[in-house]
Design an enzyme around this catalytic site. Structure first.
Site, PDB file in Angstrom:
ATOM      1  N   CYS A 218     -14.212 -35.908  -0.385  1.00 41.51           N
ATOM      2  CA  CYS A 218     -13.018 -35.484  -0.523  1.00 41.51           C
ATOM      3  C   CYS A 218     -11.825 -36.510   0.329  1.00 41.51           C
ATOM      4  O   CYS A 218     -11.551 -37.218  -0.831  1.00 41.51           O
ATOM      5  CB  CYS A 218     -12.858 -34.286   0.737  1.00 41.51           C
ATOM      6  SG  CYS A 218     -11.529 -33.218   0.847  1.00 41.51           S
TER       7      CYS A 218
ATOM      8  N   HIS B  18     -16.684 -30.162  -1.415  1.00 47.23           N
ATOM      9  CA  HIS B  18     -17.681 -30.577  -0.478  1.00 47.23           C
ATOM     10  C   HIS B  18     -19.072 -30.011  -0.804  1.00 47.23           C
ATOM     11  O   HIS B  18     -19.418 -28.660  -0.800  1.00 47.23           O
ATOM     12  CB  HIS B  18     -17.397 -29.466   0.817  1.00 47.23           C
ATOM     13  CG  HIS B  18     -16.018 -30.520   1.742  1.00 47.23           C
ATOM     14  ND1 HIS B  18     -16.155 -31.368   2.464  1.00 47.23           N
ATOM     15  CD2 HIS B  18     -14.560 -30.022   1.356  1.00 47.23           C
ATOM     16  CE1 HIS B  18     -14.912 -31.714   3.007  1.00 47.23           C
ATOM     17  NE2 HIS B  18     -14.130 -31.065   2.440  1.00 47.23           N
TER      18      HIS B  18
ATOM     19  N   GLU C 140     -21.944 -30.540   0.836  1.00 49.16           N
ATOM     20  CA  GLU C 140     -22.512 -30.007   1.996  1.00 49.16           C
ATOM     21  C   GLU C 140     -22.302 -28.478   2.268  1.00 49.16           C
ATOM     22  O   GLU C 140     -23.496 -27.965   3.241  1.00 49.16           O
ATOM     23  CB  GLU C 140     -22.178 -30.825   3.152  1.00 49.16           C
ATOM     24  CG  GLU C 140     -20.844 -30.594   3.845  1.00 49.16           C
ATOM     25  CD  GLU C 140     -19.814 -31.481   3.056  1.00 49.16           C
ATOM     26  OE1 GLU C 140     -18.709 -31.494   3.759  1.00 49.16           O
ATOM     27  OE2 GLU C 140     -19.930 -31.579   1.944  1.00 49.16           O
TER      28      GLU C 140
END
Length: 512
Positions: free
Chosen positions: A79, A170, A172
């Site tokens: 990001c 993202h 994660e």
């Protein structure tokens, strides 16, 4: 020495999630502020740049030398990190005409090691207002979405000595359905990390490290009955045996029967533990005090005084054991440098300097769930490992307003009923933390033919992974009704029960 991934924190709310995802792959990682220099040792195999609330075009945006990092290790920029990578290498980053936030799907994923076993059209989670408008020379796009032309890119092998990737989503978060696979590809295949960081390996390395640090020295440690201090003490005990001296202080603010139960549990663990009954001292000092911060300070100061007094009776003690865990360490350092301090209730604040002791903190790089896994590997009973977190100041901050012995007994009874019902119903292990709060509010009630004017208590239960954020637990109404009825009927002094449905943020888990 375990292989390591370094995560540079630019202030993203998701940074800890990156670390947790990597740890769950049995690979060790650390988080450090992006302002801190990178130390390149043989264990460091790769670097991940986190997201950030900043724009790379902000005058105060952090701009570390990513080029120097890429010269030495593989880099995955997430990001903000991806936008920083593009800008520093000569690309163009600006405001997106279509701000992309939430779920979307990747298109035209290239045949690249980063996307091995990631299907075309995979769902990812976006959260950015800037976008990469032009890639730098020497970089190529490896995926895009419906709205943004560059969702993932990499440096060509002729341009960079190590693999360098940027992704604007993202991986994660759970909403990125194949994000864990992408991280695994980067960490194991591209960086070459072995997946050998397990509870068993951690225990072995920790015991060796404690032996090397302490030698024949002696360690004194305050125990609370909680999972962190218990696991830390067990590790230290495994390393140095009888040279660990533990102190368990009853401050009068523990849960019902907790003092005796915890001491008995420590006896079974073989820990050399001395129990100190200091209830009257705490009640006396807390009389008339209503300000939450003053209560915390009084409880903390008295605990230090009692602990220090007992510790001084021991001869030739050079070390202080503590159950500090990784979120405590992370919270104490900001992207722009150190913040004030670790929260006061996490530490025996000031004692190391006051008593000229060196710290032994075997858990300082573990998350809470990792501490529990290590505890189970150590064979510690579930009475400790499965316990909910409990605040350092205890019931002192769950009694709003003045703390008195009578109010403590009232709250202990109500809380014991609440927790027992959670255990009996199977909900205790489904929530992260639960507790009862005694409010400084009295209300009218009717019991039989009599009117009552008694206290109100609030029930609190939250779901969480590490306590950094939390949602209120959706307990069944039928269960709450039974708990409320039981408390009101059995605890004389409470005639009203309410349930807290606030999440963190904006509320905190505790009320004070």
């Amino acid at each position: 020495m375990n292989h390591k991934i370094l995560i540079l924190d630019f202030g993203s709310q998701y940074t800890q999630l990156i670390a947790r995802s990597i740890r769950e792959l049995n690979v060790y990682c650390e988080i450090q502020p992006c302002t801190k220099p990178v130390h390149y040792d043989d264990s460091l195999k790769g670097i991940i740049l986190s997201g950030s609330p900043f724009s790379v075009n902000d005058p105060v945006a952090p701009l570390p030398d990513v080029k120097a990092m890429a010269e030495k290790r593989p880099v995955l920029a997430v990001c903000y990190g991806a936008q920083l990578l593009a800008k520093l290498y000569g690309g163009e980053v600006g405001k997106s005409t279509h701000r992309e936030y939430g779920r979307t799907h990747l298109k035209e994923i290239s045949n690249d090691p980063l996307f091995a076993d990631v299907p075309q059209g995979t769902q990812v989670w976006m959260s950015h207002s800037d976008t990469i408008k032009k890639l730098p020379d020497g970089f190529k796009r490896i995926a895009h979405t419906e709205s943004i032309p560059v969702a993932a890119f990499r440096a060509s092998s002729e341009f960079a000595p190590n693999p360098v990737y940027g992704i604007q989503f993202h991986p994660e978060v759970t909403h990125s359905t194949d994000g864990r696979q992408l991280l695994k590809n980067f960490i194991t295949d591209i960086c070459g990390c072995a997946q050998d960081w397990t509870p068993a390996s951690f225990i072995h390395e920790s015991v060796d490290r404690i032996k090397a640090q302490v030698g024949d020295g002696k360690v004194v440690m305050a125990l609370s009955g909680g999972v962190d201090s218990t696991v830390a003490a067990t590790l230290i005990h495994r390393a140095i045996g009888a040279n660990l001296f533990c102190i368990f202080v009853d401050n009068g603010l523990l849960r019902k029967n907790e003092y005796d139960q915890v001491l008995e549990g420590y006896k079974h663990l073989g820990l050399n533990t001395k129990g100190i009954d200091a209830r009257e001292m705490f009640y006396k000092e807390l009389a008339g005090v209503t300000d939450p911060e003053k209560k915390r300070k009084i409880i903390g100061r008295l605990f230090i005084e009692v602990f220090a007094d007992q510790a001084k009776k021991l001869k030739n003690v050079s070390y202080l054991g503590q159950g500090t865990i990784y979120p405590d360490v992370i919270e104490s350092v900001s992207v722009h440098g150190p913040s004030a301090t670790i929260k006061s209730h996490h530490n025996v604040g000031g004692l190391p300097e006051k008593m000229h002791l060196s710290l032994v903190e075997p858990l300082r790089f573990l998350f809470k769930d990792e501490v529990r896994r290590v505890g189970r590997e150590l064979g510690i009973d579930d009475i400790f490992i499965g316990r909910h977190p409990f605040p350092g100041p205890g019931l002192g901050i769950r009694i709003l307003g003045e703390v008195t012995e009578e109010k403590v007994k009232l709250l202990q009874e109500a809380d014991a009923i609440y927790i027992q019902h959670l255990r009996d119903s199977g909900y205790y292990h489904k929530v992260w933390q639960a507790g009862t709060i005694l409010l400084p509010v009295q209300s009218v009630g009717v019991m039989g033919d009599e009117r009552t004017y008694e206290f109100t208590c609030a029930l609190r239960a939250v779901t969480s992974v590490d306590g950094m954020t939390a949602d209120w637990a959706h307990l069944p109404h039928e269960l709450l009704a039974v708990i409320s009825n039981d408390i009101i009927n059995k605890v004389r002094g409470i005639n009203r029960v309410v349930y807290d449905i606030s999440s963190k943020p904006p509320a905190t888990i505790e009320w004070e």
